[in-house]
Design a protein around this motif. Structure first.
Motif, mmCIF file in Angstrom:
data_model
loop_
_atom_site.group_PDB
_atom_site.id
_atom_site.type_symbol
_atom_site.label_atom_id
_atom_site.label_comp_id
_atom_site.label_asym_id
_atom_site.label_seq_id
_atom_site.Cartn_x
_atom_site.Cartn_y
_atom_site.Cartn_z
ATOM 1 N N VAL A 30 0.715 -1.262 -0.036
ATOM 2 C CA VAL A 30 -0.094 -0.034 -0.019
ATOM 3 C C VAL A 30 0.912 1.212 -0.132
ATOM 4 C CG1 VAL A 30 -1.724 1.339 1.380
ATOM 5 C CG2 VAL A 30 -1.827 -1.031 0.914
ATOM 6 N N GLY A 31 1.861 1.198 0.734
ATOM 7 C CA GLY A 31 2.706 2.388 0.518
ATOM 8 C C GLY A 31 3.449 2.527 -0.806
ATOM 9 N N GLN A 32 3.726 1.727 -1.342
ATOM 10 C CA GLN A 32 4.235 1.903 -2.888
ATOM 11 C C GLN A 32 2.925 2.330 -3.627
ATOM 12 O OE1 GLN A 32 5.404 -2.237 -3.002
ATOM 13 N NE2 GLN A 32 7.498 -1.501 -4.132
ATOM 14 N N LEU A 33 1.804 1.901 -3.521
ATOM 15 C CA LEU A 33 0.466 2.562 -4.244
ATOM 16 C C LEU A 33 0.390 3.901 -3.883
ATOM 17 C CD1 LEU A 33 -2.741 0.813 -4.677
ATOM 18 C CD2 LEU A 33 -2.880 2.962 -3.638
ATOM 19 N N ARG A 34 0.605 4.234 -2.597
ATOM 20 C CA ARG A 34 0.396 5.671 -2.124
ATOM 21 C C ARG A 34 1.137 6.559 -2.898
ATOM 22 N NH1 ARG A 34 -1.369 7.661 2.801
ATOM 23 N NH2 ARG A 34 -1.425 5.642 3.734
ATOM 24 N N ASP A 35 2.709 5.976 -3.059
ATOM 25 C CA ASP A 35 3.621 6.785 -3.693
ATOM 26 C C ASP A 35 3.383 6.865 -5.047
ATOM 27 O OD1 ASP A 35 5.312 6.984 -1.197
ATOM 28 O OD2 ASP A 35 6.661 5.533 -1.940
ATOM 29 N N LYS A 36 2.768 5.893 -5.702
ATOM 30 C CA LYS A 36 2.582 6.004 -7.215
ATOM 31 C C LYS A 36 1.319 6.929 -7.554
ATOM 32 C CE LYS A 36 3.172 3.981 -11.462
ATOM 33 N NZ LYS A 36 4.221 3.239 -11.994
ATOM 34 N N LEU A 37 0.381 6.884 -6.485
ATOM 35 C CA LEU A 37 -0.797 7.706 -6.855
ATOM 36 C C LEU A 37 -0.540 9.136 -6.633
ATOM 37 C CD1 LEU A 37 -3.856 7.868 -7.119
ATOM 38 C CD2 LEU A 37 -3.968 7.744 -4.592
ATOM 39 N N ALA A 38 0.446 9.489 -5.875
ATOM 40 C CA ALA A 38 0.828 10.769 -5.559
ATOM 41 C C ALA A 38 1.541 11.334 -6.936
ATOM 42 C CB ALA A 38 1.900 11.158 -4.316
ATOM 43 N N SER A 39 2.451 10.459 -7.457
ATOM 44 C CA SER A 39 3.088 10.889 -8.775
ATOM 45 C C SER A 39 2.426 10.721 -9.981
ATOM 46 C CB SER A 39 4.492 9.981 -8.718
ATOM 47 O OG SER A 39 4.024 8.864 -9.168
ATOM 48 N N ILE A 40 1.387 9.975 -10.001
ATOM 49 C CA ILE A 40 0.507 9.825 -11.038
ATOM 50 C C ILE A 40 -0.483 10.950 -11.267
ATOM 51 C CG2 ILE A 40 -1.128 8.353 -12.570
ATOM 52 C CD1 ILE A 40 1.946 7.534 -12.851
ATOM 53 N N VAL A 41 -1.224 11.178 -10.320
ATOM 54 C CA VAL A 41 -2.022 12.148 -9.952
ATOM 55 C C VAL A 41 -1.574 13.540 -9.161
ATOM 56 C CG1 VAL A 41 -4.526 12.713 -9.583
ATOM 57 C CG2 VAL A 41 -3.680 10.550 -9.955
ATOM 58 N N PRO A 42 -0.704 14.366 -9.855
ATOM 59 C CA PRO A 42 -0.277 15.355 -8.897
ATOM 60 C C PRO A 42 -1.160 16.109 -8.030
ATOM 61 C CG PRO A 42 0.646 15.522 -11.015
ATOM 62 C CD PRO A 42 -0.488 14.438 -11.030
ATOM 63 N N SER A 43 -2.585 16.417 -8.614
ATOM 64 C CA SER A 43 -3.429 17.234 -7.862
ATOM 65 C C SER A 43 -3.511 16.579 -6.401
ATOM 66 C CB SER A 43 -4.763 17.403 -8.509
ATOM 67 O OG SER A 43 -5.338 15.958 -8.871
ATOM 68 N N LEU A 44 -3.335 15.354 -6.115
ATOM 69 C CA LEU A 44 -3.566 14.563 -4.933
ATOM 70 C C LEU A 44 -2.415 14.494 -4.033
ATOM 71 C CD1 LEU A 44 -5.606 11.497 -6.099
ATOM 72 C CD2 LEU A 44 -6.540 13.651 -5.057
ATOM 73 N N SER A 45 -1.201 15.129 -4.585
ATOM 74 C CA SER A 45 -0.046 14.956 -3.842
ATOM 75 C C SER A 45 0.145 15.456 -2.374
ATOM 76 C CB SER A 45 1.151 15.540 -4.568
ATOM 77 O OG SER A 45 1.044 17.021 -4.693
ATOM 78 N N GLU A 46 -0.574 16.456 -2.221
ATOM 79 C CA GLU A 46 -0.607 16.979 -0.735
ATOM 80 C C GLU A 46 -1.583 16.364 0.168
ATOM 81 O OE1 GLU A 46 -0.996 21.192 -0.124
ATOM 82 O OE2 GLU A 46 0.340 21.588 -2.056
#
Length: 81
Positions: A30-46
């Motif tokens: 899930v941690g890897q998924l969290r990192d990937k999600l933040a990088s793929i969808v920049p609007s969610l990074s924060e």
């Protein structure tokens, strides 16, 4: 493996969709998924660092592995009054 991630509430609004499909390695956590999600969808990074994740309808930690075919939900923090 392709992992569909359902985005709820503010996460879906910020992303402009309620489902994102991520390509992750087998045995990803899930941690890897969290990192990937933040990088793929920049609007969610924060928002991503404060989100809870559920795999197959159970809240999980960042160390939880994701199996092929799992249902993943990304749930942003909520507040109410």
């Amino acid at each position: 493996m392709k992992v569909p991630v359902r985005l709820f509430a503010a996460a879906g609004q910020l992303a402009g969709c309620d489902l994102v499909e991520l390509e992750l390695p087998e045995q990803a956590t899930v941690g890897q998924l969290r990192d990937k999600l933040a990088s793929i969808v920049p609007s969610l990074s924060e928002l991503v660092p404060r989100m809870m994740f559920a795999v197959d309808a159970e809240y999980v930690s960042d160390t939880t592995p994701i199996r092929v075919g799992a249902e993943v939900a990304a749930i942003p923090p909520v507040s109410g009054g």
